[in-house]
Scaffold this motif. Structure first.
Motif: not given
Length: 113
Positions: A23-24, A26-27, A31, A64, A92, A96
Protein backbone atom coordinates in the motif's frame (compact mmCIF):
# COMPACT_ATOMS: atom_id res chain seq x y z
CA UNK A 1 -13.35 -17.42 36.02
CA UNK A 2 -12.14 -18.28 32.55
CA UNK A 3 -8.58 -17.87 31.46
CA UNK A 4 -7.49 -16.95 27.98
CA UNK A 5 -4.84 -19.24 26.54
CA UNK A 6 -1.54 -17.48 25.72
CA UNK A 7 -1.93 -18.38 22.04
CA UNK A 8 -5.10 -16.27 21.87
CA UNK A 9 -3.28 -13.21 23.22
CA UNK A 10 -0.63 -13.17 20.51
CA UNK A 11 -1.53 -11.70 17.16
CA UNK A 12 -1.14 -13.54 13.88
CA UNK A 13 -0.19 -10.81 11.42
CA UNK A 14 -0.77 -13.04 8.40
CA UNK A 15 -0.04 -11.02 5.30
CA UNK A 16 -0.53 -7.63 6.97
CA UNK A 17 3.14 -6.54 6.73
CA UNK A 18 3.21 -7.34 3.01
CA UNK A 19 -0.11 -5.57 2.37
CA UNK A 20 1.07 -2.55 4.30
CA UNK A 21 4.33 -2.34 2.35
CA UNK A 22 2.47 -2.72 -0.95
CA UNK A 23 0.00 0.00 0.00
CA UNK A 24 2.82 2.43 0.83
CA UNK A 25 4.62 1.50 -2.41
CA UNK A 26 1.46 2.14 -4.43
CA UNK A 27 1.00 5.46 -2.66
CA UNK A 28 4.60 6.42 -3.43
CA UNK A 29 4.15 5.42 -7.08
CA UNK A 30 0.95 7.47 -7.39
CA UNK A 31 2.71 10.49 -5.89
CA UNK A 32 5.67 9.99 -8.25
CA UNK A 33 3.38 9.85 -11.31
CA UNK A 34 1.76 13.11 -10.22
CA UNK A 35 5.23 14.57 -9.68
CA UNK A 36 6.24 13.71 -13.25
CA UNK A 37 3.13 15.35 -14.67
CA UNK A 38 3.45 18.48 -12.54
CA UNK A 39 7.20 18.77 -13.19
CA UNK A 40 6.71 18.32 -16.94
CA UNK A 41 4.04 20.98 -17.04
CA UNK A 42 6.07 23.31 -14.85
CA UNK A 43 9.11 23.00 -17.08
CA UNK A 44 7.17 23.32 -20.35
CA UNK A 45 5.23 26.39 -19.18
CA UNK A 46 8.20 28.03 -17.42
CA UNK A 47 6.36 28.06 -14.10
CA UNK A 48 8.91 27.74 -11.29
CA UNK A 49 6.19 27.14 -8.67
CA UNK A 50 4.96 24.05 -10.53
CA UNK A 51 8.50 22.81 -11.05
CA UNK A 52 9.19 23.22 -7.34
CA UNK A 53 5.97 21.38 -6.49
CA UNK A 54 7.02 18.54 -8.82
CA UNK A 55 10.40 18.19 -7.14
CA UNK A 56 8.75 18.31 -3.70
CA UNK A 57 6.34 15.58 -4.75
CA UNK A 58 9.26 13.41 -5.90
CA UNK A 59 10.90 13.78 -2.49
CA UNK A 60 7.63 12.99 -0.74
CA UNK A 61 7.15 9.91 -2.95
CA UNK A 62 10.53 8.62 -1.81
CA UNK A 63 9.59 9.33 1.81
CA UNK A 64 6.34 7.35 1.40
CA UNK A 65 8.17 4.33 -0.01
CA UNK A 66 10.83 4.50 2.73
CA UNK A 67 8.16 4.77 5.42
CA UNK A 68 6.46 1.70 3.97
CA UNK A 69 9.68 -0.28 4.29
CA UNK A 70 10.13 0.83 7.90
CA UNK A 71 6.50 0.05 8.70
CA UNK A 72 6.82 -3.44 7.25
CA UNK A 73 9.85 -4.15 9.41
CA UNK A 74 7.95 -2.92 12.45
CA UNK A 75 5.02 -5.22 11.71
CA UNK A 76 7.28 -8.19 10.95
CA UNK A 77 9.25 -7.81 14.16
CA UNK A 78 6.43 -7.45 16.67
CA UNK A 79 3.31 -9.48 17.37
CA UNK A 80 1.09 -6.89 19.05
CA UNK A 81 -1.03 -4.36 17.20
CA UNK A 82 0.99 -1.31 16.20
CA UNK A 83 -1.15 1.67 15.15
CA UNK A 84 0.14 3.81 12.29
CA UNK A 85 1.96 7.00 13.16
CA UNK A 86 -0.29 10.09 13.23
CA UNK A 87 2.61 12.11 11.81
CA UNK A 88 2.85 9.77 8.82
CA UNK A 89 -0.89 9.94 8.23
CA UNK A 90 -0.81 13.75 8.40
CA UNK A 91 2.15 13.78 6.00
CA UNK A 92 0.30 11.62 3.49
CA UNK A 93 -2.77 13.86 3.74
CA UNK A 94 -0.63 16.97 3.17
CA UNK A 95 1.11 15.32 0.22
CA UNK A 96 -2.18 14.37 -1.40
CA UNK A 97 -3.39 17.94 -0.90
CA UNK A 98 -0.20 19.30 -2.49
CA UNK A 99 -0.60 16.92 -5.45
CA UNK A 100 -4.23 17.94 -5.92
CA UNK A 101 -3.46 21.67 -5.78
CA UNK A 102 -0.51 21.28 -8.15
CA UNK A 103 -2.66 19.25 -10.56
CA UNK A 104 -5.42 21.84 -10.54
CA UNK A 105 -2.89 24.65 -11.03
CA UNK A 106 -1.38 22.72 -13.93
CA UNK A 107 -4.79 22.36 -15.58
CA UNK A 108 -5.62 26.02 -15.08
CA UNK A 109 -2.29 27.15 -16.49
CA UNK A 110 -2.78 24.91 -19.53
CA UNK A 111 -6.30 26.27 -20.06
CA UNK A 112 -5.11 29.88 -20.08
CA UNK A 113 -2.51 29.32 -22.79
Amino acid sequence: MTTVPPAALSRDPGMQPERTALAWSRTGLAIAVNAVLVLRDGLSSSQPALSTAGVALFVLAAVAVAHGAVRRRQLDARREIIPPSPVAMLGVAATVLLAAVAGIASILIEATR
